[in-house]
Design an enzyme around this catalytic site. Sequence first.
Site, short mmCIF file in Angstrom:
data_model
loop_
_atom_site.label_atom_id
_atom_site.label_comp_id
_atom_site.label_asym_id
_atom_site.label_seq_id
_atom_site.Cartn_x
_atom_site.Cartn_y
_atom_site.Cartn_z
N ARG A 4 -8.61 -0.27 4.77
CA ARG A 4 -7.75 0.76 4.18
C ARG A 4 -6.39 0.17 3.82
O ARG A 4 -5.73 0.66 2.91
CB ARG A 4 -7.52 1.91 5.18
CG ARG A 4 -8.69 2.83 5.32
CD ARG A 4 -8.29 4.04 6.14
NE ARG A 4 -7.06 4.60 5.62
CZ ARG A 4 -6.20 5.32 6.32
NH1 ARG A 4 -6.43 5.56 7.60
NH2 ARG A 4 -5.12 5.81 5.77
N ARG A 47 -4.27 10.79 4.58
CA ARG A 47 -3.19 11.75 4.71
C ARG A 47 -2.22 11.71 3.52
O ARG A 47 -1.66 12.73 3.11
CB ARG A 47 -2.47 11.43 6.02
CG ARG A 47 -1.35 12.32 6.33
CD ARG A 47 -0.64 11.87 7.58
NE ARG A 47 0.75 12.26 7.48
CZ ARG A 47 1.20 13.46 7.77
NH1 ARG A 47 0.38 14.37 8.23
NH2 ARG A 47 2.47 13.76 7.61
N ILE A 60 8.20 7.19 16.71
CA ILE A 60 7.84 7.88 15.46
C ILE A 60 6.57 8.71 15.64
O ILE A 60 6.51 9.87 15.22
CB ILE A 60 7.67 6.88 14.29
CG1 ILE A 60 8.88 5.96 14.16
CG2 ILE A 60 7.38 7.63 12.97
CD1 ILE A 60 10.15 6.61 13.69
N CYS A 99 -4.71 13.44 12.91
CA CYS A 99 -5.38 12.17 12.73
C CYS A 99 -5.25 11.42 14.04
O CYS A 99 -4.61 11.89 14.97
CB CYS A 99 -4.82 11.39 11.56
SG CYS A 99 -3.23 10.67 11.91
N ARG A 133 0.90 14.81 13.27
CA ARG A 133 1.47 14.54 11.95
C ARG A 133 1.49 15.75 11.03
O ARG A 133 0.76 15.82 10.04
CB ARG A 133 0.71 13.38 11.27
CG ARG A 133 0.82 12.10 12.03
CD ARG A 133 0.08 10.98 11.37
NE ARG A 133 0.87 10.28 10.37
CZ ARG A 133 0.46 9.20 9.71
NH1 ARG A 133 -0.74 8.73 9.93
NH2 ARG A 133 1.23 8.61 8.84
N LYS A 172 0.84 -1.20 0.00
CA LYS A 172 0.00 0.00 0.00
C LYS A 172 0.88 1.26 0.00
O LYS A 172 0.65 2.18 -0.79
CB LYS A 172 -0.90 0.02 1.25
CG LYS A 172 -1.61 1.34 1.46
CD LYS A 172 -2.39 1.37 2.74
CE LYS A 172 -1.61 1.82 3.94
NZ LYS A 172 -1.41 3.28 4.05
N ASN A 173 1.86 1.28 0.89
CA ASN A 173 2.65 2.51 1.05
C ASN A 173 3.58 2.77 -0.12
O ASN A 173 4.14 3.86 -0.23
CB ASN A 173 3.44 2.48 2.36
CG ASN A 173 2.53 2.74 3.55
OD1 ASN A 173 1.35 3.06 3.38
ND2 ASN A 173 3.08 2.61 4.75
N ASP A 215 4.83 0.75 11.92
CA ASP A 215 3.64 0.07 11.39
C ASP A 215 3.55 -1.40 11.81
O ASP A 215 2.57 -2.07 11.51
CB ASP A 215 3.61 0.17 9.86
CG ASP A 215 3.27 1.57 9.38
OD1 ASP A 215 2.84 2.39 10.22
OD2 ASP A 215 3.41 1.85 8.18
C1 UD1 Z 1 4.50 6.94 6.22
C2 UD1 Z 1 3.61 5.73 6.07
C3 UD1 Z 1 3.08 5.28 7.43
C4 UD1 Z 1 4.25 5.05 8.39
C5 UD1 Z 1 5.18 6.25 8.43
C6 UD1 Z 1 6.44 6.01 9.25
C7 UD1 Z 1 2.67 6.00 3.87
C8 UD1 Z 1 1.49 6.30 3.04
N1 UD1 Z 1 2.51 6.06 5.20
O1 UD1 Z 1 3.72 7.98 6.75
O2 UD1 Z 1 2.33 4.08 7.26
O3 UD1 Z 1 3.75 4.80 9.69
O4 UD1 Z 1 5.60 6.61 7.10
O5 UD1 Z 1 7.13 4.91 8.77
O6 UD1 Z 1 3.73 5.67 3.37
N2 UD1 Z 1 6.71 14.72 10.36
C9 UD1 Z 1 6.82 16.06 10.63
N3 UD1 Z 1 6.69 16.94 9.60
C10 UD1 Z 1 6.46 16.53 8.32
C11 UD1 Z 1 6.36 15.15 8.05
C12 UD1 Z 1 6.48 14.25 9.09
O7 UD1 Z 1 7.02 16.46 11.77
O8 UD1 Z 1 6.34 17.39 7.42
C13 UD1 Z 1 6.85 13.73 11.45
C14 UD1 Z 1 5.60 12.92 11.68
O9 UD1 Z 1 4.68 13.57 12.52
C15 UD1 Z 1 6.17 11.68 12.33
C16 UD1 Z 1 7.52 11.51 11.62
O10 UD1 Z 1 7.83 12.80 11.08
O11 UD1 Z 1 6.40 11.90 13.69
C17 UD1 Z 1 7.55 10.50 10.50
O12 UD1 Z 1 6.49 10.75 9.59
P1 UD1 Z 1 6.60 10.37 8.06
O13 UD1 Z 1 7.80 9.51 7.85
O14 UD1 Z 1 6.47 11.58 7.24
O15 UD1 Z 1 5.30 9.47 7.87
P2 UD1 Z 1 4.25 9.50 6.71
O16 UD1 Z 1 4.92 9.72 5.41
O17 UD1 Z 1 3.10 10.34 7.09
#
Ligand code: UD1
Length: 420
Positions: free
Chosen positions: A399, A94, A329, A118, A123, A22-23, A307
């Site tokens: 999902r 998201r 995380i 969320c 996030r 999915k990701n 995850d």
């Molecule tokens: C992706 C995955 C999700 C997984 C996560 C971490 C997808 C669709 N989803 O989510 O399943 O749990 O990686 O492996 O691939 N952060 C910030 N600012 C930002 C972006 C992120 O502070 O602009 C923080 C987030 O709040 C979190 C951390 O960085 O604490 C990691 O988030 P991120 O790696 O971006 O996760 P996603 O891409 O949302």
Amino acid sequence: MDRIRIRGGRPLSGEIIISGAKNASLPLMAAGLLTDERLVLTRVPILADTSTMGELLAQHGIAVEKTTNDGHTLSLGGPITNTEAPYDIVRKMRASILVLGPLLARTGEARVSLPGGCAIGTRPVDLHLKGLEQMGAVIELDGGYINAKVAGRLKGATIVFPMPSVGATENLVMAASVADGRTILANAAREPEITDLCDCLVAMGAQISGIGTDRLTIDGVPSLHGATHEVIADRIETGTFACAAAITGGSLHLTGGRLDHLGAVVSTLAEAGVEISETPTGLSVRRLNGLHGVDAITEPYPGFPTDMQAQYMVLMSVATGASMVTETIFENRFMHVPELNRMGASINVHGKSAIVRGVPFLSGAPVMATDLRASVSLVLAGLVARGETIVNRIYHLDRGFEHVERKLAACGADIERMPG
Ligand code: UD1
């Protein structure tokens, strides 16, 4: 709303074919915005999230067609006709934020609803926005929307992430592929899904080096072309079914599963008493003797994935001894704990860590799924619990996990979906 009923206690055995990730599929689909030519993606899982991404792309003018009977091959193509990603679609998922970089890079503008908070924490998307600003975008937040514009093309830049973000790395690597000049992404995330995206972009004509590392160098090209790309197997689904085999004391062959994508999951499960070995077509998983309590800390890849945290905690719930599971995380990602405790687990949360004291058995109960990974952890708990478990609110499960109940039932689990 559908529910899942499980009667626990049956060891699983047999073969499970792992679905496409999915990701990986979500950013790959967003990459369809980077060319007017056809991007054909194979092994796309049929999930609520991939259909939401399809809906979003259609809104931008991209024709999304399923070109095989099984529905796993998507053909994307067509010019972008609309650069707005509306709240009604973005709020469902998201990962919709992944259209921001491609839209802006291709058309010079994008208006994308802010995903907002969320259930698993706030996030933010600040890293996505700061990176695009460094590439010359002017970004304003207005009425819950991100309004982004750039005069001409985005410009290559050196972007050092303060912490690795999967989504921000993906957004920026896509944008940089068609920007002017060289972009360097340092301290980038390096999850296998990012490597998969980069491989697809390279097949589309992008120039990227450092793939698979935390430093990506992207030399922008004027345009990308069509390509055909197979989505990698889902490592989280693989790890989840590995836990299912282990927790029921069974053995499973996970066809398509890849050891090199599991990172720290392999050594952690091995220490806990679960053997995962490679076969010519996937992975074979079995529990050796008893399960032992082993600590785990979630970290960016190749560390233990957030995850997999909920699923691993179920395994630890019935292991001998205690373990500490630490979530670094996301905040608020222990929502499965009260539900597991209702099933007889002994878990105490102290800030970012949970102490799990193994109990001899869990008991079936009606439980409520709260987020995607939490919901599959309740299914795992149901597989090992005495008596009947009903998992409510399974739209979260739909999902992210393709036919989970069918796959488990085919390996001997007493599990069924009850239409609501
Ligand atoms: C992706 C995955 C999700 C997984 C996560 C971490 C997808 C669709 N989803 O989510 O399943 O749990 O990686 O492996 O691939 N952060 C910030 N600012 C930002 C972006 C992120 O502070 O602009 C923080 C987030 O709040 C979190 C951390 O960085 O604490 C990691 O988030 P991120 O790696 O971006 O996760 P996603 O891409 O949302």
